[in-house]
Design an enzyme around this catalytic site. Structure first.
Site, PDB file in Angstrom:
ATOM      1  N   ARG A 131       0.837  -1.203   0.000  1.00 15.07           N
ATOM      2  CA  ARG A 131       0.000   0.000   0.000  1.00 15.07           C
ATOM      3  C   ARG A 131       0.875   1.258   0.000  1.00 15.07           C
ATOM      4  O   ARG A 131       1.752   1.430   0.839  1.00 15.07           O
ATOM      5  CB  ARG A 131      -0.922   0.009   1.222  1.00 15.07           C
ATOM      6  CG  ARG A 131      -1.987   1.123   1.154  1.00 15.07           C
ATOM      7  CD  ARG A 131      -2.944   1.046   2.339  1.00 15.07           C
ATOM      8  NE  ARG A 131      -3.524  -0.274   2.497  1.00 15.07           N
ATOM      9  CZ  ARG A 131      -4.542  -0.737   1.792  1.00 15.07           C
ATOM     10  NH1 ARG A 131      -5.094   0.019   0.855  1.00 15.07           N
ATOM     11  NH2 ARG A 131      -5.002  -1.956   2.003  1.00 15.07           N
ATOM     12  N   GLU A 187       0.525  -7.807  -3.982  1.00 16.81           N
ATOM     13  CA  GLU A 187      -0.710  -7.036  -4.199  1.00 16.81           C
ATOM     14  C   GLU A 187      -0.407  -5.540  -4.115  1.00 16.81           C
ATOM     15  O   GLU A 187       0.223  -5.081  -3.158  1.00 16.81           O
ATOM     16  CB  GLU A 187      -1.723  -7.448  -3.128  1.00 16.81           C
ATOM     17  CG  GLU A 187      -2.894  -6.520  -2.953  1.00 16.81           C
ATOM     18  CD  GLU A 187      -3.653  -6.795  -1.665  1.00 16.81           C
ATOM     19  OE1 GLU A 187      -4.310  -5.858  -1.170  1.00 16.81           O
ATOM     20  OE2 GLU A 187      -3.592  -7.932  -1.141  1.00 16.81           O
ATOM     21  N   THR A 242      -7.731  -3.623  -2.498  1.00 18.20           N
ATOM     22  CA  THR A 242      -8.678  -2.528  -2.250  1.00 18.20           C
ATOM     23  C   THR A 242      -9.422  -2.173  -3.541  1.00 18.20           C
ATOM     24  O   THR A 242      -9.541  -1.015  -3.928  1.00 18.20           O
ATOM     25  CB  THR A 242      -7.969  -1.291  -1.658  1.00 18.20           C
ATOM     26  OG1 THR A 242      -7.027  -1.706  -0.663  1.00 18.20           O
ATOM     27  CG2 THR A 242      -8.974  -0.363  -0.977  1.00 18.20           C
ATOM     28  N   LYS A 266     -10.370 -13.608   2.696  1.00 20.47           N
ATOM     29  CA  LYS A 266      -9.503 -12.756   3.500  1.00 20.47           C
ATOM     30  C   LYS A 266     -10.279 -12.391   4.766  1.00 20.47           C
ATOM     31  O   LYS A 266     -11.341 -11.769   4.687  1.00 20.47           O
ATOM     32  CB  LYS A 266      -9.162 -11.514   2.672  1.00 20.47           C
ATOM     33  CG  LYS A 266      -8.647 -10.304   3.411  1.00 20.47           C
ATOM     34  CD  LYS A 266      -8.471  -9.162   2.410  1.00 20.47           C
ATOM     35  CE  LYS A 266      -8.221  -7.835   3.089  1.00 20.47           C
ATOM     36  NZ  LYS A 266      -7.996  -6.758   2.110  1.00 20.47           N
ATOM     37  N   GLY A 269      -2.985  -6.091  10.768  1.00 16.33           N
ATOM     38  CA  GLY A 269      -2.244  -6.088  12.023  1.00 16.33           C
ATOM     39  C   GLY A 269      -1.413  -7.329  12.274  1.00 16.33           C
ATOM     40  O   GLY A 269      -0.950  -7.550  13.412  1.00 16.33           O
ATOM     41  N   GLY A 281       0.663  -6.210   5.592  1.00 15.37           N
ATOM     42  CA  GLY A 281       0.659  -4.822   5.178  1.00 15.37           C
ATOM     43  C   GLY A 281       1.810  -4.023   5.737  1.00 15.37           C
ATOM     44  O   GLY A 281       2.982  -4.277   5.429  1.00 15.37           O
ATOM     45  N   SER A 282       1.504  -3.066   6.601  1.00 12.84           N
ATOM     46  CA  SER A 282       2.511  -2.094   7.047  1.00 12.84           C
ATOM     47  C   SER A 282       3.634  -2.707   7.872  1.00 12.84           C
ATOM     48  O   SER A 282       4.702  -2.112   7.987  1.00 12.84           O
ATOM     49  CB  SER A 282       1.835  -0.963   7.827  1.00 12.84           C
ATOM     50  OG  SER A 282       1.162  -1.467   8.965  1.00 12.84           O
TER      51      SER A 282
END
Length: 213
Positions: free
Chosen positions: A16, A39, A68, A128, A158, A178-179
């Protein structure tokens, strides 16, 4: 089948915020760490260009797709860019149908058993669990008692290397990351270190499950 792309390492890298000019370098770092599914969320800068570049560089070795995805008309654009996967935060049946019409894999986000079965019946290739922060391993275990055995279940949201093992024990088949794996501005060495940590945590979790079988 999407399972073939997740067999080696069932972790989906969610990039992202990535920009096209860094996409290939980051993709190669992830590939070297064992990742085979990447992704690019559609709310990133020029996401279709990043998908195009990643597909050109790594499309033979990796499943490249978009995350997304909120509008059905994007399915054709993602396919035209070389993407082969659509991931969504929700269980939109119209979006699943659009993905399948474009001959793309589709992994919708679900937060309840009703959403999960709706997505399955619409043709989802995996589900998901999102956001994983509100779907504890105990919930995953309960869902696993009723979901199709062959269905891939991927918690997303998370997830850290330390939080993976309880989900694996509960029946998760992999994760979206993700992050904790990638965020804009993070250098390649840091991304590589994080990618290796996730890969190691997955393998350790599977080994632990095997020792208790």
């Amino acid at each position: 089948m999407i399972r073939a792309w997740l067999d080696t390492l069932p972790l989906v890298a969610i990039l992202r915020g990535i920009k096209p000019e860094e996409a290939v370098e980051v993709g190669r770092v992830l590939f070297d760490a064992g990742f085979r599914v990447i992704e690019v969320p559609m709310n990133s800068p020029q996401p279709l260009e990043s998908i195009r570049l990643l597909a050109a560089a790594l499309g033979q070795q990796c499943l490249i797709g978009a995350g997304t995805v909120l509008r059905t008309e994007l399915a054709g654009q993602i396919a035209a860019a070389g993407g082969r996967l659509i991931v969504m935060p929700h269980a939109d049946v119209a979006m699943i149908h659009a993905a399948k019409r474009a001959d793309l894999y589709c992994v919708p986000g679900v937060a309840t058993p009703t959403e999960a079965f709706t997505a399955i019946h619409a043709g989802a290739d995996a589900i998901k669990l999102f956001p994983a922060e509100q779907i504890a391993p105990a919930v995953v275990k309960a869902w696993r008692a009723v979901l199709p055995r062959e269905l891939l279940v991927l918690p997303v949201g998370g997830i850290t290397p330390e939080s993976m093992a309880p989900y694996v024990a509960a029946g998760a088949n992999g994760f979206g990351l993700g992050s904790a794996l990638y965020s804009p501005g993070r250098d390649l060495q840091d991304i590589a270190r994080r990618a290796r940590a996730f890969a190691h945590a997955w393998k350790a979790g599977i080994a632990s499950e095997g020792s208790h079988a």
